[in-house]
Design a protein around this motif. Structure first.
Motif, PDB file in Angstrom:
ATOM      1  N   UNK A  36       0.655  -1.256  -0.079  1.00 44.15           N
ATOM      2  CA  UNK A  36       0.052   0.096   0.064  1.00 44.15           C
ATOM      3  C   UNK A  36       1.096   1.262   0.007  1.00 44.15           C
ATOM      4  N   UNK A  37       2.003   1.322   0.523  1.00 37.96           N
ATOM      5  CA  UNK A  37       2.930   2.124   0.734  1.00 37.96           C
ATOM      6  C   UNK A  37       3.645   2.563  -0.548  1.00 37.96           C
ATOM      7  N   UNK A  38       3.873   1.292  -1.262  1.00 31.48           N
ATOM      8  CA  UNK A  38       4.973   1.492  -2.422  1.00 31.48           C
ATOM      9  C   UNK A  38       3.787   1.934  -3.519  1.00 31.48           C
ATOM     10  N   UNK A  56       6.818  14.954  -5.557  1.00 25.98           N
ATOM     11  CA  UNK A  56       7.876  14.296  -5.265  1.00 25.98           C
ATOM     12  C   UNK A  56       8.350  14.183  -3.672  1.00 25.98           C
ATOM     13  N   UNK A  57       8.102  15.663  -3.183  1.00 24.69           N
ATOM     14  CA  UNK A  57       8.644  15.680  -1.888  1.00 24.69           C
ATOM     15  C   UNK A  57       7.690  14.797  -0.983  1.00 24.69           C
ATOM     16  N   UNK A  58       6.341  14.756  -0.839  1.00 22.23           N
ATOM     17  CA  UNK A  58       5.511  13.962  -0.545  1.00 22.23           C
ATOM     18  C   UNK A  58       5.858  12.293  -0.354  1.00 22.23           C
ATOM     19  N   UNK A  82       7.982   7.577   1.989  1.00 25.15           N
ATOM     20  CA  UNK A  82       9.149   6.547   1.781  1.00 25.15           C
ATOM     21  C   UNK A  82       9.984   6.463   3.011  1.00 25.15           C
ATOM     22  N   UNK A  83      10.598   7.754   3.618  1.00 25.73           N
ATOM     23  CA  UNK A  83      11.593   7.792   4.634  1.00 25.73           C
ATOM     24  C   UNK A  83      10.915   7.447   5.958  1.00 25.73           C
ATOM     25  N   UNK A  84       9.518   7.932   6.230  1.00 24.20           N
ATOM     26  CA  UNK A  84       8.769   7.737   7.208  1.00 24.20           C
ATOM     27  C   UNK A  84       8.392   6.277   7.514  1.00 24.20           C
ATOM     28  N   UNK A  85       8.022   5.594   6.230  1.00 20.82           N
ATOM     29  CA  UNK A  85       7.736   4.290   6.490  1.00 20.82           C
ATOM     30  C   UNK A  85       8.965   3.257   6.846  1.00 20.82           C
ATOM     31  N   UNK A  86       9.940   3.673   6.175  1.00 21.07           N
ATOM     32  CA  UNK A  86      11.298   2.908   6.229  1.00 21.07           C
ATOM     33  C   UNK A  86      11.783   3.106   7.685  1.00 21.07           C
ATOM     34  N   UNK A  87      11.712   4.271   8.281  1.00 21.83           N
ATOM     35  CA  UNK A  87      12.028   4.476   9.742  1.00 21.83           C
ATOM     36  C   UNK A  87      11.222   3.619  10.754  1.00 21.83           C
ATOM     37  N   UNK A  94       9.674   0.847  10.164  1.00 16.82           N
ATOM     38  CA  UNK A  94       9.742  -0.518   9.976  1.00 16.82           C
ATOM     39  C   UNK A  94      11.221  -1.082  10.010  1.00 16.82           C
ATOM     40  N   UNK A  95      11.804   0.125  10.339  1.00 19.55           N
ATOM     41  CA  UNK A  95      13.418  -0.152  10.505  1.00 19.55           C
ATOM     42  C   UNK A  95      14.392  -0.817   9.430  1.00 19.55           C
ATOM     43  N   UNK A  96      13.988  -0.281   8.146  1.00 23.65           N
ATOM     44  CA  UNK A  96      14.938  -0.730   6.971  1.00 23.65           C
ATOM     45  C   UNK A  96      15.257   0.367   6.146  1.00 23.65           C
ATOM     46  N   UNK A  97      16.174   0.535   5.620  1.00 20.61           N
ATOM     47  CA  UNK A  97      16.727   1.660   4.637  1.00 20.61           C
ATOM     48  C   UNK A  97      15.572   1.814   3.420  1.00 20.61           C
ATOM     49  N   UNK A  98      15.263   3.075   3.254  1.00 14.89           N
ATOM     50  CA  UNK A  98      14.347   3.607   2.235  1.00 14.89           C
ATOM     51  C   UNK A  98      15.038   3.021   0.993  1.00 14.89           C
ATOM     52  N   UNK A  99      13.907   2.666  -0.103  1.00 12.31           N
ATOM     53  CA  UNK A  99      14.407   2.167  -1.588  1.00 12.31           C
ATOM     54  C   UNK A  99      14.935   3.451  -2.163  1.00 12.31           C
ATOM     55  N   UNK A 100      16.202   3.305  -2.999  1.00 13.61           N
ATOM     56  CA  UNK A 100      16.623   4.412  -3.636  1.00 13.61           C
ATOM     57  C   UNK A 100      15.620   5.083  -4.578  1.00 13.61           C
ATOM     58  N   UNK A 101      15.659   6.383  -4.339  1.00 14.14           N
ATOM     59  CA  UNK A 101      14.558   6.917  -5.283  1.00 14.14           C
ATOM     60  C   UNK A 101      14.828   6.924  -6.849  1.00 14.14           C
TER      61      UNK A 101
END
Length: 114
Positions: A36-38, A50-52, A57-62, A64-71
């Motif tokens: 759903x996030x993707x 793009x900013x949102x 991406x950053x908020x979700x990655x933080x 779940x504790x994994x790095x954000x996918x490269x944009x």
């Protein structure tokens, strides 16, 4: 339209007159949280917010504790949606359990609360 491969669109009739919160809940129920996030990130990029997209991406990655996918400007992952960790339904509703693939041996605990 299908935004990510393997993620069939939610019928319009299931989203009509839905609040933002209800739409997010429906997406999470249908695709699982990660997909759903993707999907949301992909849509935000397609409509050039793009900013949102990056912020989500950053908020979700933080969380779940994994790095954000490269944009990238065209995110079209082909992985099927991940099954949610828990499922719930209103009285009289039906839950269609996710299909389990890969390592299906071992013990499984299924709890049904009435």
């Amino acid at each position: 339209m299908e935004v990510l491969a393997g993620c069939k669109p939610i019928p319009r009739s299931r989203l009509e007159n839905s609040s933002r919160r209800e739409t997010v809940s429906r997406m999470t129920e249908t695709y699982g949280e990660e997909s759903a996030v993707r999907i949301t990130v992909t849509i935000l990029r397609k409509i050039r917010i793009m900013d949102e997209a990056e912020k989500l991406e950053r908020t979700y990655a933080a969380e779940v504790g994994k790095p954000a996918a490269p944009s990238s400007s065209s995110s079209s992952a082909s992985a099927p949606p991940a099954a949610p960790a828990s499922l719930s339904a209103q009285q009289g509703s039906v839950i269609i359990a996710p299909t389990v693939t890969g390592g299906t041996s071992g013990s499984w605990n299924i709890t049904i609360n009435k």
